[in-house]
Structures are given as C-alpha cells and as structure tokens.
Design an enzyme around this catalytic site. Structure first.
Site, PDB file in Angstrom:
ATOM      1  N   SER A 144     -11.620  26.690  45.935  1.00 36.61           N
ATOM      2  CA  SER A 144     -11.234  25.874  47.122  1.00 36.61           C
ATOM      3  C   SER A 144      -9.572  25.431  46.782  1.00 36.61           C
ATOM      4  O   SER A 144      -9.566  24.972  45.769  1.00 36.61           O
ATOM      5  CB  SER A 144     -12.155  24.779  47.546  1.00 36.61           C
ATOM      6  OG  SER A 144     -11.411  24.057  48.555  1.00 36.61           O
ATOM      7  N   TYR A 169     -16.242  17.079  46.221  1.00 37.32           N
ATOM      8  CA  TYR A 169     -16.489  18.547  46.460  1.00 37.32           C
ATOM      9  C   TYR A 169     -15.314  19.366  45.727  1.00 37.32           C
ATOM     10  O   TYR A 169     -15.738  20.256  45.217  1.00 37.32           O
ATOM     11  CB  TYR A 169     -16.076  19.039  47.979  1.00 37.32           C
ATOM     12  CG  TYR A 169     -15.717  20.284  48.239  1.00 37.32           C
ATOM     13  CD1 TYR A 169     -16.773  21.076  48.476  1.00 37.32           C
ATOM     14  CD2 TYR A 169     -14.457  20.711  48.694  1.00 37.32           C
ATOM     15  CE1 TYR A 169     -16.702  22.406  48.661  1.00 37.32           C
ATOM     16  CE2 TYR A 169     -14.517  22.011  49.229  1.00 37.32           C
ATOM     17  CZ  TYR A 169     -15.571  22.987  49.193  1.00 37.32           C
ATOM     18  OH  TYR A 169     -15.127  24.320  49.237  1.00 37.32           O
TER      19      TYR A 169
END
Length: 339
Positions: A144, A169
């Site tokens: 990501s 995350y």
C-alpha cells in the site's frame, strides 16, 4: 496459468478475476466474505462473476464453479486457516498466487487492530508457507501507498525510507514486504509487492471517498472534506490497475547474482490531483453541487500521495484513464447498483 486470487470478493480482486478468465487463465478465487463493509456488495460482485449465494455454495467449504465453468471457481475461507489453505494448495496445484486479501482501511485499524494482525500478518505468513511448500512460481501481493507515512519527498519512490508508518494498517503492509523478502531470500520464491495508490471505479468499496461522496450528494447530505480540503491523491482507475497487475504477473522477478527474486513497485496513475478537482469531477458527472463539511486531518491519514511508476512503465504499464472519464464510469455504475 493456474492462479489463486485471494480477496476475490473484494474490489480489485473481483475485477482481476474477471479479466484473468477472459484472458484464458484458470482461476480459483478465495475470500472470507467478512462484514467489514456490507457483505451484500461482495455477494453482488460474486454473482456478477457467475456465483450463486446459497448455503451450499458461498457459505460452504467446497470450491464452487461459476457460469464461466471450471476456469473460474470460488472458495470461502479464512486466510489464516492453517489446515484448509495448505489443503487447497495441495488440491489445486497453483502456479501463481495473487494475494489481495487483507483487512483494509487506515481509520478502521484504530478501532479493531486485531483484525489486521489475523489477516495481514498471520494470514500472510500462511500464504508464504504454502508458496514455499507447493512450488509457487510467482507470488504477487498487495502492499500500500500507506507505507510512505509522512514522507514529504515527491513522487514517492520504492527506494524511499518507509520505516515510520503512521497507522497499524501501514505497519502490517510494511511487514508483508519484509516477510516476502525473507522467503525470497531463504527459499527462492519469486515475490512482487505492489504498493497500490488510491484505486477507484465501479464496484468500489463503500468506505472509499468516491463512494461516500457520491452517496452523500445523491441524498442531499454534506460530504466530509478532511484537512480542510488541502489534500491530493494519486487517483488510479481500476482498469488501469488490473492491466498493471497482469503485466507484473507475466513478468516475475529473477534472481540476480546473490540477490533474491524479490521486487517492490508502486502502481498508480503517476500523477497527483487535488481532492477539490476530484470532487468537482463528481459534481460535474452528477450535475449537482456538493455541500461540504470541512474537517481536520484524520489520525493515520496523509495530505498527499504521488507514485513514481517508472519501473512498471519499463514493463509496458501505463495509466490512461482520466479522472473525468473514470468518475463518469463510477457514477453510471453507482446509479444502476443503487436502483
């Protein structure tokens, strides 16, 4: 190829499965169909792929064929299941794995951190172990743009330091990259990590900005604009992303001298556009002005993202869909899906 796609009921996974089978690959899609967001959207994606929601199919433990026939099948399974996942690898004899399954969302990681540990860490190690023991020729996995944290150097490059993630995350995605390197080094597994930038398009997640904005505008409600609107993103249309994933899948990294067959790449549009321009594109496509509620920056979020995609461009990747075109296609889908 015989390919496993995890996260097959998710936004990117759904589009990728559809494209892979259209191009002649044999695909097994895996997903746990959790309730992070409305499962009905996930079931609708599966039904679009020819699956049927029933007690004996989506809810069952057996692999289910779609109307595409045996070239596309689906299994509902937890990524961290240390008995069922190896059994699936043993049965299906996959050549390649695309691991898109993960607990997504920066803000949700503040509320439910253990979901990220289970799926993104334990689940990913389980994938790596299966790749190790079942002769997988290429593991492509989703990282990501969140790993860049508060990096101020633009555009973001994979050579930048990413040792200071500002959300759990992001930390789990950075961990995935490190674990993949280890398995490439120790066991010779070719691995590619793709740092996805802001992906949007039809069938997108309802917690993403374009879905939230479009829904609020259609209901006459104000949209929430964080950091008082001073934000920009590398917005990338889903079809361009899928094209890039296919190119990377067909070009696994090679072992060079003492270096393992390990690769990291950004995958995005290669430009950064303001949130204001993105909202304007939505307003123009809907023919309605948005009511705006300006709010401070959210914890774990960043003001700007911009991907350096030069290494993928060498392989032939190019993002060609304009914001206006991509937003228009999303709005058309949204109106049909809502009705």
């Amino acid at each position: 190829m015989r390919i496993l796609v995890t996260g097959a009921a998710g936004f990117i996974g759904f589009h990728l499965c559809k494209k892979l089978v259209e191009n002649g690959h044999r695909v097994v899609g895996l997903d746990n169909v959790n309730d992070y967001y409305d499962p009905e959207l996930k079931y609708a994606r599966l039904q679009e792929l020819g699956m049927q929601k029933s007690e004996t199919s989506v809810f069952g433990n057996t692999v289910v064929s779609s109307t595409y026939g045996d070239i596309l099948q689906f299994v509902r399974m937890q990524l961290e299941d240390r008995e069922a996942l190896p059994a699936l690898f043993e049965k299906e004899k996959f050549e390649a794995v695309v691991n898109l399954a993960a607990q997504a969302g920066v803000r949700y990681s503040l509320e439910n951190p253990m979901a990220y540990v289970d799926s993104n860490l334990v689940g990913f190690v389980n994938i790596l172990e299966c790749c190790r023991h079942y002769n997988i020729q290429h593991l492509l996995y989703a990282s990501s743009s969140s790993v860049y944290g508060e990096n101020e150097k633009m555009p973001f490059a994979v050579t930048d330091n990413v040792d200071h993630p500002i959300s759990l995350y992001a930390a789990t995605k950075k961990s995935n990259e490190l674990m993949a390197y280890t398995y490439s080094h120790l066991y010779g597994i070719p691995t590619t990590g793709l740092r996805f930038f802001t992906v949007y398009g039809p069938w997108g997640r309802p917690d993403m900005a374009i879905f939230l904005f479009t829904k609020a505008i259609s209901e006459g409600k104000p949209i929430k604009v964080f950091n008082n609107g001073d934000m920009s993103r590398d917005f990338t249309y889903i079809d361009d992303i899928v094209q890039g994933v296919e190119i990377v899948l067909d070009n696994p990294p090679l072992k060079e001298n003492d270096k393992p067959a390990y690769r990291l790449s950004n995958i995005g549009n290669g430009s950064s556009q303001s949130l204001g321009d993105f909202i304007k594109a939505i307003e123009n496509s809907m023919g309605v002005g948005a009511k705006k509620e300006y709010l401070p920056m959210q914890p774990g979020d960043v003001p700007k993202t911009w991907a350096n995609i030069s290494d993928l461009e060498v392989l032939g990747y190019k993002s060609t869909t304009s914001i206006d075109e991509g937003v228009k296609k999303f709005i058309e889908w949204f109106k049909g899906y809502r009705s």
